[in-house]
Scaffold this active site. Sequence first.
Site, PDB file in Angstrom:
ATOM      1  N   LYS A   1      -7.647 -14.216  19.491  1.00 23.08           N
ATOM      2  CA  LYS A   1      -7.279 -15.628  19.379  1.00 23.08           C
ATOM      3  C   LYS A   1      -5.795 -15.760  19.661  1.00 23.08           C
ATOM      4  CE  LYS A   1      -6.664 -19.492  16.156  1.00 23.08           C
ATOM      5  NZ  LYS A   1      -6.767 -19.975  14.757  1.00 23.08           N
TER       6      LYS A   1
ATOM      7  N   GLU B   1       0.814  -1.219   0.000  1.00 24.34           N
ATOM      8  CA  GLU B   1       0.000   0.000   0.000  1.00 24.34           C
ATOM      9  C   GLU B   1       0.845   1.264   0.000  1.00 24.34           C
ATOM     10  OE1 GLU B   1      -3.968   1.537   2.291  1.00 24.34           O
ATOM     11  OE2 GLU B   1      -2.382   0.684   3.522  1.00 24.34           O
TER      12      GLU B   1
ATOM     13  N   GLN C   1      -7.711  -6.132   6.537  1.00 25.45           N
ATOM     14  CA  GLN C   1      -8.825  -5.213   6.728  1.00 25.45           C
ATOM     15  C   GLN C   1      -9.989  -5.931   7.392  1.00 25.45           C
ATOM     16  OE1 GLN C   1      -8.703  -2.104   6.372  1.00 25.45           O
ATOM     17  NE2 GLN C   1      -8.072  -1.365   4.368  1.00 25.45           N
TER      18      GLN C   1
END
Length: 474
Positions: free
Chosen positions: A436, A250, A373
């Site tokens: 997690k 990005e 995302q």
Amino acid sequence: MQQTTYAQIDYAGGIVPPHDTELERVVLGALLVEPHQIPSVVKILAPEMFYAPKHEAIYRSIVELYDAGEPIDLYAVGRRLQLSGVMPGKITPAELTEIATTAGSASHTETHARTLVEKHVGRRMLEVGREITARTSDTRADIDEVIGYATGELEKIGTLFAGGRMGDHIKTYTAQALREAERRAAKADQGEVTGITTGLKDLDRATGGWQGSQLIVLAARPAMGKTALMLHFAKAAASTGVPVCIYSLEMSGVRLSDRLLLSVDDVDAEAFRSGRLTAADWQRMERAGAEISRLPIYVDDNPTVSMRYIKTNSRIRASRGECGMILIDYLQLADTTDKANRNRNREQEVAQASRQAKIIAKELNVPVILLSQLSRGVEGRADKCPMLSDLRESGAIEQDADIVVFLYRPAYYGISTIEALENADSEGVGILSIAKQRDGATGRIAFRHNPAMTRLTDWAVPQPIDQTSSATPF
């Protein structure tokens, strides 16, 4: 009978692949006369490694009898060949007897078998070389796919040459586990984290630091500061001497360097971007530049890379000692198209990319931090706090990850105080929610950041990790 030990030029101008049919007969004869040698040979030599089809058929029959636990002699092998349809005609009993008389010294049979493996490896390399040439000559070829094919095939050939990968007895792994436990204990005695430091003490305490072969997913909505947190992790690891590979799909390498420079000293980010720096600011920036330049950080800002490219490039850097941790910004921007399977939907493509990231971590034994995302479901929630169900486009991300961490900044959504932090002002506070952790507890951790989010620091008062199994927000 012609014996070929090296590749030779034939009359047509091609290449005769490396083979030694006489040595194949010697090995087969030894196995027919001395069946007790079969166990040491079958673990390194497969039937398809024989050059002569007849020899392959004979050896395959020997292996099948061995697997079935049946006695192995001339009669049994001849009978097996008859049942398989190879005899009569192609291999006669007389030929089997002749091969049995070819047996050499029994003490050299395993060495001879390894030589046959080398011949087979040579033939496979020629085949792969021809395929690489053909693919490269195709003007429609994707060179990244050609490199991936070449790398994958050479890995397979290397495994063949090593005798193939076989499972080890559990005691091997137990000994390794004990050694690693001793190493962790020694580090703990010295007050160090057992893995690669995250740069945040509470996060180190909750995770033990990033560990080799782990896939860590760092997920958030846009503008939460994923890249800033990634750079913080990168700088913290590199500062301890761990070489870090960043794949920035990005942001350009220069813009990443901007942020790293601003993370070192208290230079106003707006003044830096507008060019209104004082002489003192320039001195601080030069010191910051010298500090950042010494760090073992390698940046690839190619915006269209695939996971195959990342795997190949990381493997090359690892061979040079330049890859101890990998950070990918971010998953949804990776090229996940599969020219061989154009019917896959987006969710399947992302699932495949996630799986490849885990494979990279395991094969190179380094932590891979994969930015991702989150879906808009977060925005529709009253508390705006992420949950595992918000992982965008694929539940496989959650399945593949060893650790899933959500980044959340309450002030961004207009939440002024954080109740669980004794109603502390939310301005300049970020929350990391460990939703997690395969080998540890879940919970939430607070940290502080400056307005530009270029500098991240520990929360003033260490917060105990919440020993729960959910991602309930503060």
